[in-house]
Design an enzyme around this catalytic site. Structure first.
Site, short mmCIF file in Angstrom:
data_model
loop_
_atom_site.label_atom_id
_atom_site.label_comp_id
_atom_site.label_asym_id
_atom_site.label_seq_id
_atom_site.Cartn_x
_atom_site.Cartn_y
_atom_site.Cartn_z
CE LYS A 239 -3.39 2.62 2.76
NZ LYS A 239 -4.35 2.64 3.88
CG ASP A 244 -5.73 7.85 4.47
OD1 ASP A 244 -6.59 8.51 3.86
OD2 ASP A 244 -5.98 6.79 5.09
CE LYS A 251 -6.98 8.56 7.84
NZ LYS A 251 -7.65 7.45 8.55
CG ASP A 262 -2.21 5.13 4.85
OD1 ASP A 262 -2.10 4.04 5.46
OD2 ASP A 262 -3.26 5.48 4.28
CG ASP A 321 -10.19 7.36 6.26
OD1 ASP A 321 -9.09 7.32 5.66
OD2 ASP A 321 -10.31 7.53 7.48
CD GLU A 323 -6.81 5.25 2.13
OE1 GLU A 323 -7.83 5.32 2.83
OE2 GLU A 323 -5.68 5.00 2.59
NE ARG A 325 -11.11 -1.19 3.35
CZ ARG A 325 -11.73 -1.37 4.52
NH1 ARG A 325 -12.85 -2.07 4.58
NH2 ARG A 325 -11.23 -0.87 5.63
N1 BES Z 1 -4.63 4.42 6.64
C1 BES Z 1 -5.78 4.07 7.39
C2 BES Z 1 -5.50 3.00 8.44
C3 BES Z 1 -4.56 3.36 9.55
C4 BES Z 1 -5.03 3.71 10.79
C5 BES Z 1 -3.19 3.25 9.36
C6 BES Z 1 -4.15 3.99 11.82
C7 BES Z 1 -2.31 3.54 10.37
C8 BES Z 1 -2.78 3.91 11.61
C9 BES Z 1 -6.89 3.56 6.47
O1 BES Z 1 -6.87 4.02 5.16
C10 BES Z 1 -8.18 4.00 7.08
O2 BES Z 1 -8.40 5.18 7.15
N2 BES Z 1 -9.00 3.06 7.49
C11 BES Z 1 -10.25 3.35 8.10
C12 BES Z 1 -11.28 2.42 7.50
C13 BES Z 1 -12.68 2.73 7.87
C14 BES Z 1 -13.12 4.00 7.18
C15 BES Z 1 -13.58 1.60 7.46
C16 BES Z 1 -10.11 3.10 9.60
O3 BES Z 1 -9.44 2.13 9.98
O4 BES Z 1 -10.62 3.88 10.37
ZN ZN Z 2 -5.01 4.67 4.47
ZN ZN Z 3 -7.95 5.86 4.96
#
Ligand code: BES
Ligand code: ZN
Ligand code: ZN
Length: 472
Positions: A239, A244, A251, A262, A321, A323, A325
């Site tokens: 990734k 992000d 966020k 990220d 968010d 993104e 996946r």
């Molecule tokens: N990049 C984040 C995941 C992340 C969180 C990485 C903390 C490092 C530290 C990912 O893209 C994300 O934002 N995921 C969301 C998914 C949700 C919207 C279903 C999350 O985990 O909150």
């Molecule tokens: Zn992310």
């Molecule tokens: Zn994200």
């Protein structure tokens, strides 16, 4: 990066690093007099400086029965903590009681401990005159240790350096230039698809994330060919979301700056490619890094959008968010459809859910192959870059069925997101029989000795290199 190890002792050696387990110390302490007991006993990370005429002897405790990875971490902490005190001169490592594998970990640790951001080779280990003398190790073994140490350092430092860079220092042209440089240096085959080419190819899930970006898309493929006949090929997808913001599903601003990390999956892959090439590992690697940021803009993708991925599956966006996946879906299916690989592994800082589950202790991993699971776990345990397995049961698939597309990009339920994300990715591996997904959100970036705030841990490089060394 020059690392000099020799078994030929020069006439004078005035600096020594003496590594002791508690047991070895009991045997040796008589050489230091009775009064030392309260000052040094070989406990983990304990240090004592003994002065003998012109010679300085650093005693370093390793604890009771250290694992090999603990030898590395103790040596690393020592090299970092004493960076202002160590001299650049011939230095003897007293480690007669350790085998070659243990000595490798000690030497790797010493050099890995030289990392600071930005990395500049300013540690006394890199200054003229610094040589490590290791008695009782053959020149051949020492050459091997030199090569492996410098390979791991080069890979892991590149990994950490790019993850630590601020967003405005790692925009698409900058990372692309770096990937071009390493490709030239290591003869990687490099292919980059810009936005126009991605549109032609139908990399719709990746493009959905990129469409709000002011930066050109860079769906990047790097191939390392060892030249060894019948070598196995491992596919790696990392990734690579350079920053992000969350996109339209933005966020909150607290700790938002950490989202420069990220791209932790990609930096693990980049570091692995560099180390594998330096070590001339007899395997092939095909790596895909779908490079973009996840930006807020009036062009950005929007919840309710329905996107067609590279493999033809449609995805309803419910949260921009989620993104990672999306970018990985196209990375995985592009790799699976266009390259023959014996194993397919993706690494991603994918979900906050995996961080809530495991904290900073291990990555969450998912796989459809029991043999692959076993070998990943062995490598993870050996390198202390730990992984814990989670299920891919079919029931999880129901949670992301959409009314208007094949899938939704998030679950309808407020839990288990790291599992849902893993199950989602499985829909894009095109039935690859030997796949693993490593969610490394909690372990790629965290508390490190060289920063007051969080920094890159280098997670993944040693894990993958150990895995690749055994995947033949
Ligand atoms: N990049 C984040 C995941 C992340 C969180 C990485 C903390 C490092 C530290 C990912 O893209 C994300 O934002 N995921 C969301 C998914 C949700 C919207 C279903 C999350 O985990 O909150
Ligand atoms: Zn992310
Ligand atoms: Zn994200």
């Amino acid at each position: 990066m020059k690392i000099n190890l020799t078994s030929k002792a020069p006439k004078t050696i005035n600096q020594k690093f003496s590594f002791y387990t508690e047991q070895l110390w009991i045997k040796d302490k008589k050489n230091y007099g009775n009064n030392i007991d309260s000052l040094f006993s070989g406990k983990k990370n304990e240090t004592f400086i003994s002065v003998e005429n012109d010679s300085i002897n650093f005693l370093i405790g390793l604890g009771e029965k250290p694992e090999n990875f603990e030898l590395q971490s103790v040596a690393s902490k020592f090299a970092y903590d004493f960076r202002k005190k160590i001299q650049s001169e011939n230095t003897k490592i007293n480690a007669e009681n350790f085998d070659a594998a243990q000595i490798l970990e000690l030497v790797k640790g010493l050099f890995l401990g030289t990392y600071e951001y930005p990395f500049k080779e300013e540690h006394p280990f890199f200054m003229k005159g610094f040589n490590l003398v290791l008695n009782k190790v053959s020149e051949k073994k020492l050459k091997e240790i030199e090569l492996k140490t410098s390979a791991i350092c080069k890979g892991q430092f590149a990994c950490m350096e790019w993850l630590n860079k601020p967003q405005n220092y790692k925009r698409v042209p900058q990372i692309s230039e770096f990937l071009k440089e390493i490709s030239k240096k290591h003869q990687f085959r490099l292919t980059v698809f810009d936005r126009k080419k991605c549109e032609e190819l139908g990399l719709g899930a990746f493009l959905a994330v990129n469409q709000g970006s002011s930066q050109e898309a860079a769906f990047t493929i790097l191939e390392y060919h060892s030249g060894v006949k019948n070598a196995k090929t491992v596919g790696l997808v990392g990734k690579c979301v350079l920053f992000d913001t969350g996109g339209i599903s933005i966020k909150p601003s607290d700790n938002l700056h950490y989202m420069k990390s990220d791209m932790g999956g990609a930096t693990a892959v980049i570091g692995t490619l560099i180390a594998a090439a330096e070590m001339k590992l007899p395997i092939n690697i095909t790596a895909i890094l779908p490079i973009t940021d996840n930006a807020v803009s009036n062009n950005a993708y929007i919840p309710s959008d329905v996107i067609t991925a590279y493999n033809g599956k449609t995805i309803e966006i419910l949260n921009t968010d989620a993104e990672g996946r999306m970018t990985l879906a196209d990375g995985l299916s592009y790799l699976a459809k266009n390259y023959r690989t014996d194993a397919l592994i993706d690494l991603a800082t994918l979900t906050g859910s995996s961080v809530r589950m495991f904290g900073y202790t291990c990555g969450a991993y998912f796989s459809n192959n029991e043999v692959l699971k076993k070998s990943l776990e062995v490598s993870a345990d050996k390198t202390n870059q730990r992984l814990w397995n989670l299920p891919l049961w079919e029931v999880w698939k129901d949670d992301f069925k959409s009314d208007v597309a094949d899938f939704k990009n998030i679950s309808s339920k407020p839990f288990g997101d790291c599992i849902v994300a893993g199950k989602f990715l499985e829909q894009f591996i095109e039935d690859h029989p030997n796949w693993a997904h490593l969610d490394i959100a909690g372990v790629a970036f965290g508390n490190v000795q060289y920063m007051k705030e969080k920094g890159a841990t280098g997670y993944g490089v040693q894990l993958l290199i150990n895995f690749l060394e055994n995947f033949q």
